[in-house]
Design a protein around this motif. Sequence first.
Motif, mmCIF file in Angstrom:
data_model
loop_
_atom_site.group_PDB
_atom_site.id
_atom_site.type_symbol
_atom_site.label_atom_id
_atom_site.label_comp_id
_atom_site.label_asym_id
_atom_site.label_seq_id
_atom_site.Cartn_x
_atom_site.Cartn_y
_atom_site.Cartn_z
ATOM 1 N N VAL A 42 3.635 24.102 40.275
ATOM 2 C CA VAL A 42 3.565 25.071 39.393
ATOM 3 C C VAL A 42 2.460 25.206 38.510
ATOM 4 O O VAL A 42 2.100 26.431 38.126
ATOM 5 C CB VAL A 42 4.891 24.869 38.434
ATOM 6 N N LEU A 43 1.838 24.355 38.082
ATOM 7 C CA LEU A 43 0.493 24.481 37.142
ATOM 8 C C LEU A 43 -0.551 25.126 37.861
ATOM 9 O O LEU A 43 -1.240 25.768 37.560
ATOM 10 C CB LEU A 43 -0.065 23.167 36.749
ATOM 11 N N GLN A 97 -2.419 32.794 38.645
ATOM 12 C CA GLN A 97 -2.039 34.004 38.011
ATOM 13 C C GLN A 97 -3.058 34.199 36.837
ATOM 14 O O GLN A 97 -3.572 35.348 36.594
ATOM 15 C CB GLN A 97 -0.748 33.917 37.640
ATOM 16 N N GLY A 98 -3.334 33.189 36.195
ATOM 17 C CA GLY A 98 -4.272 33.425 34.927
ATOM 18 C C GLY A 98 -5.716 33.548 35.078
ATOM 19 O O GLY A 98 -6.209 33.741 34.086
ATOM 20 N N ALA A 99 -6.141 32.994 36.347
ATOM 21 C CA ALA A 99 -7.553 32.894 36.695
ATOM 22 C C ALA A 99 -8.261 31.955 35.763
ATOM 23 O O ALA A 99 -9.234 32.312 35.134
ATOM 24 C CB ALA A 99 -7.886 34.408 36.678
ATOM 25 N N PHE A 100 -8.036 30.930 35.630
ATOM 26 C CA PHE A 100 -8.410 29.668 34.896
ATOM 27 C C PHE A 100 -8.131 28.416 35.343
ATOM 28 O O PHE A 100 -7.636 28.379 36.529
ATOM 29 C CB PHE A 100 -8.144 29.703 33.471
ATOM 30 N N HIS A 101 -8.392 27.257 34.837
ATOM 31 C CA HIS A 101 -8.259 25.823 35.252
ATOM 32 C C HIS A 101 -7.480 25.151 34.340
ATOM 33 O O HIS A 101 -8.260 25.348 33.167
ATOM 34 C CB HIS A 101 -9.555 25.332 35.882
ATOM 35 N N PHE A 102 -6.585 24.267 34.675
ATOM 36 C CA PHE A 102 -5.943 23.413 33.942
ATOM 37 C C PHE A 102 -6.765 22.097 33.955
ATOM 38 O O PHE A 102 -7.703 21.637 34.892
ATOM 39 C CB PHE A 102 -4.623 22.624 33.945
ATOM 40 N N SER A 103 -6.918 21.286 32.631
ATOM 41 C CA SER A 103 -7.663 19.795 32.428
ATOM 42 C C SER A 103 -6.586 19.042 31.868
ATOM 43 O O SER A 103 -6.179 19.432 30.714
ATOM 44 C CB SER A 103 -8.914 20.115 31.723
ATOM 45 N N TYR A 104 -6.283 17.863 32.382
ATOM 46 C CA TYR A 104 -5.091 17.184 31.829
ATOM 47 C C TYR A 104 -5.090 15.690 32.419
ATOM 48 O O TYR A 104 -5.721 15.476 33.585
ATOM 49 C CB TYR A 104 -3.868 17.616 32.192
ATOM 50 N N ASN A 105 -4.536 14.749 31.694
ATOM 51 C CA ASN A 105 -4.559 13.444 32.213
ATOM 52 C C ASN A 105 -3.287 13.183 33.130
ATOM 53 O O ASN A 105 -2.180 13.360 32.534
ATOM 54 C CB ASN A 105 -4.603 12.265 31.176
#
Length: 618
Positions: free
Chosen positions: A40-41, A47-55
């Motif tokens: 899902v992420l 869709q948002g044209a960006f990247h997530f950063s998470y642990n």
Amino acid sequence: MRIIKLICFLLLFFSFSSQAQSLLARNISLNIEKQKLGKVLSMIEEQGAFHFSYNSNILPTDSLVSIHDNSLNISEALDKILNHRFEYRQSGNFIIIRYAPLELVLLVNESVGNADLYTITGQIVDKQLQKPIADASIYEKNLLVSEISDGNGYFSMRLKNITQPISLTVSKENYKSTVTHFLAEVNVIHKKDQVSERFISGNLDQVEKTWLGNALVTTGQKIQSINIGGFISKAPFQFALLPGLNSHGSLSGQVVNKFSFNAIGAYSAGVDGGEIGLIFNIDKSNVQYFQFAGAFNLVGGNVRGAQIGGLFNQVIGEVKAAQIALGFNAVGKSFEGLQVGGIYNRVRQDFSGMQVSVGLNAIGKRLSGFQVGALNLVAEKQEGLQIGVGANLVNGKSSGMQIAGIANLNQQSEGVNVAVLGNYAANTARGLQTGVINYAGKLKGAQLGIINISAQNDGYSIGLINIALNGYHKFSLATNESTTYNVAYKGGSKRLYNMLMFGMNSKAGEKIYTAGLGFGKEMRLFSKLSLNPEISSQYVYQGSWDYLNLLNKFELPLNIRLNKWLAIQGGPSINVYYTRQNNATGNFGLLQQKHQDFSFSNQRYTGWIGWNVGLVVL
């Protein structure tokens, strides 16, 4: 005048706020039924044209998510699928997801002052429980001033030389960060070199977990790292006496400096220019361009440029630099460039370039380049040139050239292996092995040595003794025109086998003994018929060791196999006999008299056509 300042402040605030919320405010559409959170992420990223950063250890990426909404922004979508237990912050084209199920509040007791000096005192409390929060980080990121709340949640902060509206950020592990704005009596000035905050992903507490990092980094700096994490500021300069005594205070571990001078040592977020520590430097993230320490450098991120340590350099990330230490260099990931260590060099992943030490060089994966040391170790693959004063050990494939004072030990070898004592290839050896003793599990190249051993020989072994454990083994019993009894062991491969030969003539008045080496090749003509051209040289003993007597032969026997273990052989030979012994002495004069004799000075040669007949045991 106050109204103008207020308008300027509001314009700045809303411009910063709108910029920070630009990604989180983007609208998306999600119609998902029982999909894994990680997937899902990824859909939201697309869709948002960006990247997530998470642990990933904290975020339950394998949990199932269902959401159906065609009009919601990214912040709302994250709240729904993460149950309001996380905090989201933007840095560049990244949205950082931070575990923060709790909320805190900054209670201001006093805020007073002007552009020269502004003082803020207050208390940090839990929003739900209204209990004080100890060890919370309060910092002004533009001025690089920070404090940590005491056991009752209280703090006091003094700000000097203010040229921008004051924004205090409060961060605490497991709490959502909050920002409080203060309007001091200041003239708002836009500075091109204004300190900016950015985010560095990854595990930034690894330096603090090392023995030296844990001992030298202060408690306050460790607390700031836990609370603020990867949000890093930049500054043009830092001066430090010790990690706890520096121009950035306990916030030094969150600041990347253009230049840092450390009278004894310092702890910083990183270097983007140069750093000099008379004793040591500790950096939690990346170091670029130049770093020098009288004793040691300890870096949690990557290094680019030049790094010099009096005793040692330890880098947890990767290195693309010239790295020099009188003691040792230790790199946690890959290395490119020049690495010189007085005693020891250790790279846990790939190495490309040149590595030199008086003692040990160890590479966790692949070597591509040049390596010199007393002992060289490569875990997976070696390409290029490897020189070991003692030995070279490759627990994988060696490709290129190896030179060792004692031995080269490989799982698989391709190229040239040169050793004073020996070469060992547990599996396949292609190319050349040269040493006193050579071993290959499966030889597909060439061996040159005193003793050559292979489990299976499909190549060429040249030496005094050649043994192919699962290869070519034959014994021959024969007679010829010169010696009545002859025995020979033939070992190696059909392409080229080695012969160890002994012969004697026991007739009275003609007693001679021969011993020597030879080489041969089996040329299959039919299923039970082969032609074996052989060349050999034997020493001839005639009762005295004072003279050199050599019998050189070229034989062309035909072999006829009778059954699985026995064959007969026979054929012509060309003989050239060389001696320094007079005609009047020795028992070999009989053959000399039978054949044409020609002399050069005191050296005597005799040549003739002979024959050989015998049995071959397969």
